[in-house]
Design a protein around this motif. Structure first.
Motif, PDB file in Angstrom:
ATOM      1  N   LEU A  35       0.812  -1.219   0.000  1.00  0.00           N
ATOM      2  CA  LEU A  35       0.000   0.000   0.000  1.00  0.00           C
ATOM      3  C   LEU A  35       0.847   1.271   0.000  1.00  0.00           C
ATOM      4  O   LEU A  35       0.440   2.286  -0.571  1.00  0.00           O
ATOM      5  CB  LEU A  35      -0.974  -0.011   1.174  1.00  0.00           C
ATOM      6  CG  LEU A  35      -2.087  -1.056   1.094  1.00  0.00           C
ATOM      7  CD1 LEU A  35      -2.969  -0.992   2.335  1.00  0.00           C
ATOM      8  CD2 LEU A  35      -2.925  -0.879  -0.156  1.00  0.00           C
ATOM      9  N   GLN A  36       2.031   1.237   0.626  1.00  0.00           N
ATOM     10  CA  GLN A  36       2.880   2.433   0.607  1.00  0.00           C
ATOM     11  C   GLN A  36       3.365   2.730  -0.813  1.00  0.00           C
ATOM     12  O   GLN A  36       3.358   3.877  -1.249  1.00  0.00           O
ATOM     13  CB  GLN A  36       4.067   2.273   1.552  1.00  0.00           C
ATOM     14  CG  GLN A  36       3.701   2.437   3.007  1.00  0.00           C
ATOM     15  CD  GLN A  36       4.917   2.314   3.901  1.00  0.00           C
ATOM     16  OE1 GLN A  36       5.576   1.273   3.925  1.00  0.00           O
ATOM     17  NE2 GLN A  36       5.217   3.370   4.619  1.00  0.00           N
ATOM     18  N   GLU A  37       3.778   1.687  -1.519  1.00  0.00           N
ATOM     19  CA  GLU A  37       4.235   1.876  -2.899  1.00  0.00           C
ATOM     20  C   GLU A  37       3.082   2.341  -3.787  1.00  0.00           C
ATOM     21  O   GLU A  37       3.242   3.231  -4.617  1.00  0.00           O
ATOM     22  CB  GLU A  37       4.827   0.562  -3.434  1.00  0.00           C
ATOM     23  CG  GLU A  37       5.314   0.637  -4.860  1.00  0.00           C
ATOM     24  CD  GLU A  37       6.538   1.517  -5.074  1.00  0.00           C
ATOM     25  OE1 GLU A  37       6.938   1.685  -6.233  1.00  0.00           O
ATOM     26  OE2 GLU A  37       7.092   2.050  -4.092  1.00  0.00           O
ATOM     27  N   ARG A  38       1.919   1.753  -3.581  1.00  0.00           N
ATOM     28  CA  ARG A  38       0.736   2.154  -4.349  1.00  0.00           C
ATOM     29  C   ARG A  38       0.408   3.626  -4.080  1.00  0.00           C
ATOM     30  O   ARG A  38       0.094   4.386  -4.994  1.00  0.00           O
ATOM     31  CB  ARG A  38      -0.455   1.268  -3.982  1.00  0.00           C
ATOM     32  CG  ARG A  38      -1.722   1.632  -4.707  1.00  0.00           C
ATOM     33  CD  ARG A  38      -2.860   0.736  -4.287  1.00  0.00           C
ATOM     34  NE  ARG A  38      -4.099   1.202  -4.852  1.00  0.00           N
ATOM     35  CZ  ARG A  38      -5.106   0.428  -5.154  1.00  0.00           C
ATOM     36  NH1 ARG A  38      -5.045  -0.860  -4.942  1.00  0.00           N
ATOM     37  NH2 ARG A  38      -6.207   0.937  -5.655  1.00  0.00           N
ATOM     38  N   ALA A  39       0.494   4.037  -2.813  1.00  0.00           N
ATOM     39  CA  ALA A  39       0.224   5.433  -2.461  1.00  0.00           C
ATOM     40  C   ALA A  39       1.230   6.362  -3.127  1.00  0.00           C
ATOM     41  O   ALA A  39       0.855   7.420  -3.648  1.00  0.00           O
ATOM     42  CB  ALA A  39       0.255   5.607  -0.945  1.00  0.00           C
ATOM     43  N   ARG A  40       2.494   5.975  -3.139  1.00  0.00           N
ATOM     44  CA  ARG A  40       3.521   6.802  -3.770  1.00  0.00           C
ATOM     45  C   ARG A  40       3.256   6.944  -5.262  1.00  0.00           C
ATOM     46  O   ARG A  40       3.241   8.061  -5.807  1.00  0.00           O
ATOM     47  CB  ARG A  40       4.913   6.203  -3.543  1.00  0.00           C
ATOM     48  CG  ARG A  40       6.046   7.066  -4.105  1.00  0.00           C
ATOM     49  CD  ARG A  40       7.404   6.392  -3.955  1.00  0.00           C
ATOM     50  NE  ARG A  40       7.537   5.186  -4.747  1.00  0.00           N
ATOM     51  CZ  ARG A  40       7.735   5.162  -6.086  1.00  0.00           C
ATOM     52  NH1 ARG A  40       7.816   6.296  -6.754  1.00  0.00           N
ATOM     53  NH2 ARG A  40       7.860   4.030  -6.723  1.00  0.00           N
ATOM     54  N   LEU A  41       3.000   5.817  -5.930  1.00  0.00           N
ATOM     55  CA  LEU A  41       2.776   5.844  -7.379  1.00  0.00           C
ATOM     56  C   LEU A  41       1.485   6.572  -7.746  1.00  0.00           C
ATOM     57  O   LEU A  41       1.462   7.359  -8.700  1.00  0.00           O
ATOM     58  CB  LEU A  41       2.759   4.413  -7.932  1.00  0.00           C
ATOM     59  CG  LEU A  41       4.088   3.667  -7.856  1.00  0.00           C
ATOM     60  CD1 LEU A  41       3.908   2.209  -8.257  1.00  0.00           C
ATOM     61  CD2 LEU A  41       5.149   4.345  -8.704  1.00  0.00           C
ATOM     62  N   THR A  42       0.431   6.327  -6.993  1.00  0.00           N
ATOM     63  CA  THR A  42      -0.838   7.004  -7.273  1.00  0.00           C
ATOM     64  C   THR A  42      -0.714   8.503  -7.022  1.00  0.00           C
ATOM     65  O   THR A  42      -1.224   9.313  -7.790  1.00  0.00           O
ATOM     66  CB  THR A  42      -1.976   6.402  -6.427  1.00  0.00           C
ATOM     67  OG1 THR A  42      -2.078   5.003  -6.709  1.00  0.00           O
ATOM     68  CG2 THR A  42      -3.303   7.067  -6.726  1.00  0.00           C
ATOM     69  N   GLY A  43      -0.013   8.878  -5.954  1.00  0.00           N
ATOM     70  CA  GLY A  43       0.196  10.300  -5.664  1.00  0.00           C
ATOM     71  C   GLY A  43       0.986  10.996  -6.764  1.00  0.00           C
ATOM     72  O   GLY A  43       0.647  12.116  -7.174  1.00  0.00           O
ATOM     73  N   GLU A  44       2.024  10.327  -7.265  1.00  0.00           N
ATOM     74  CA  GLU A  44       2.800  10.901  -8.362  1.00  0.00           C
ATOM     75  C   GLU A  44       1.928  11.067  -9.607  1.00  0.00           C
ATOM     76  O   GLU A  44       2.002  12.084 -10.292  1.00  0.00           O
ATOM     77  CB  GLU A  44       4.006  10.009  -8.681  1.00  0.00           C
ATOM     78  CG  GLU A  44       5.096  10.064  -7.636  1.00  0.00           C
ATOM     79  CD  GLU A  44       6.215   9.059  -7.895  1.00  0.00           C
ATOM     80  OE1 GLU A  44       6.166   8.320  -8.916  1.00  0.00           O
ATOM     81  OE2 GLU A  44       7.146   9.006  -7.067  1.00  0.00           O
ATOM     82  N   TYR A  45       1.111  10.062  -9.878  1.00  0.00           N
ATOM     83  CA  TYR A  45       0.194  10.119 -11.016  1.00  0.00           C
ATOM     84  C   TYR A  45      -0.793  11.277 -10.852  1.00  0.00           C
ATOM     85  O   TYR A  45      -0.998  12.071 -11.774  1.00  0.00           O
ATOM     86  CB  TYR A  45      -0.541   8.788 -11.135  1.00  0.00           C
ATOM     87  CG  TYR A  45      -1.653   8.782 -12.153  1.00  0.00           C
ATOM     88  CD1 TYR A  45      -1.370   8.716 -13.520  1.00  0.00           C
ATOM     89  CD2 TYR A  45      -2.986   8.832 -11.758  1.00  0.00           C
ATOM     90  CE1 TYR A  45      -2.391   8.707 -14.464  1.00  0.00           C
ATOM     91  CE2 TYR A  45      -4.010   8.820 -12.695  1.00  0.00           C
ATOM     92  CZ  TYR A  45      -3.713   8.758 -14.043  1.00  0.00           C
ATOM     93  OH  TYR A  45      -4.725   8.756 -14.967  1.00  0.00           O
ATOM     94  N   LEU A  46      -1.392  11.383  -9.681  1.00  0.00           N
ATOM     95  CA  LEU A  46      -2.379  12.422  -9.400  1.00  0.00           C
ATOM     96  C   LEU A  46      -1.760  13.810  -9.564  1.00  0.00           C
ATOM     97  O   LEU A  46      -2.320  14.676 -10.248  1.00  0.00           O
ATOM     98  CB  LEU A  46      -2.942  12.243  -7.992  1.00  0.00           C
ATOM     99  CG  LEU A  46      -3.960  13.263  -7.501  1.00  0.00           C
ATOM    100  CD1 LEU A  46      -5.199  13.269  -8.384  1.00  0.00           C
ATOM    101  CD2 LEU A  46      -4.345  12.959  -6.055  1.00  0.00           C
TER     102      LEU A  46
END
Length: 153
Positions: A35-46
């Motif tokens: 979930l931390q990696e997903r949050a990082r990648l999704t945040g960068e995308y957003l």
């Protein structure tokens, strides 16, 4: 004797084995589901998509954040950075009322929309948010700063 100093400390759940097990289960889920990696990648995308929107929506002044925590500053004019407080209040209200998207208003001048979704928020949900925000900004029209009511968040 070291605890007899007049200060009281009480914690109902401190050291409770059930609470410790629940906490451990949460940490294990965060790790196993990445979930931390997903949050990082999704945040960068957003934030990347918001920067693209910034090119076509002059109200967007600055975009900042880390992980899924994101702040979008709105200004009436980019050079002077005049806060778009009334506009942010209206944007926040429309996101909530028309799209059921909850955001927070923050900043010294209440001109920053804060996006702080749960860790399970992914690209699909980011696209829903971005689509709604694009629609709201595209149809915002002129906002009279003297006639708006502050949006509590």
């Amino acid at each position: 004797e070291s605890f007899s100093n007049g200060m009281e400390y009480f914690n109902t759940f401190g050291g409770n084995p059930v609470c410790c097990a629940a906490g451990l289960a949460v940490l294990e889920a965060i790790e196993s589901e990445k979930l931390q990696e997903r949050a990082r990648l999704t945040g960068e995308y957003l934030r990347g998509r918001l920067r693209e929107m910034q090119r076509t929506h002059a109200l967007i002044g600055d975009i900042r954040g880390s992980g899924l925590f994101c702040g979008v500053e709105f200004v009436r004019e980019r050079k002077s950075r005049e806060p778009a407080t009334a506009e942010v209040s209206e944007i926040c209200s429309r996101l909530k009322n028309s799209y059921n998207i909850l955001t927070t208003v923050d900043g010294k001048h209440d001109n920053v929309i804060v996006i702080k979704p749960p860790m399970v928020f992914g690209r699909k949900e980011a696209d829903v948010l971005l689509s709604a925000l694009t629609e709201v900004l595209s149809n915002l029209g002129s906002i009279d700063p003297d006639s708006y009511s502050h949006t509590p968040t």
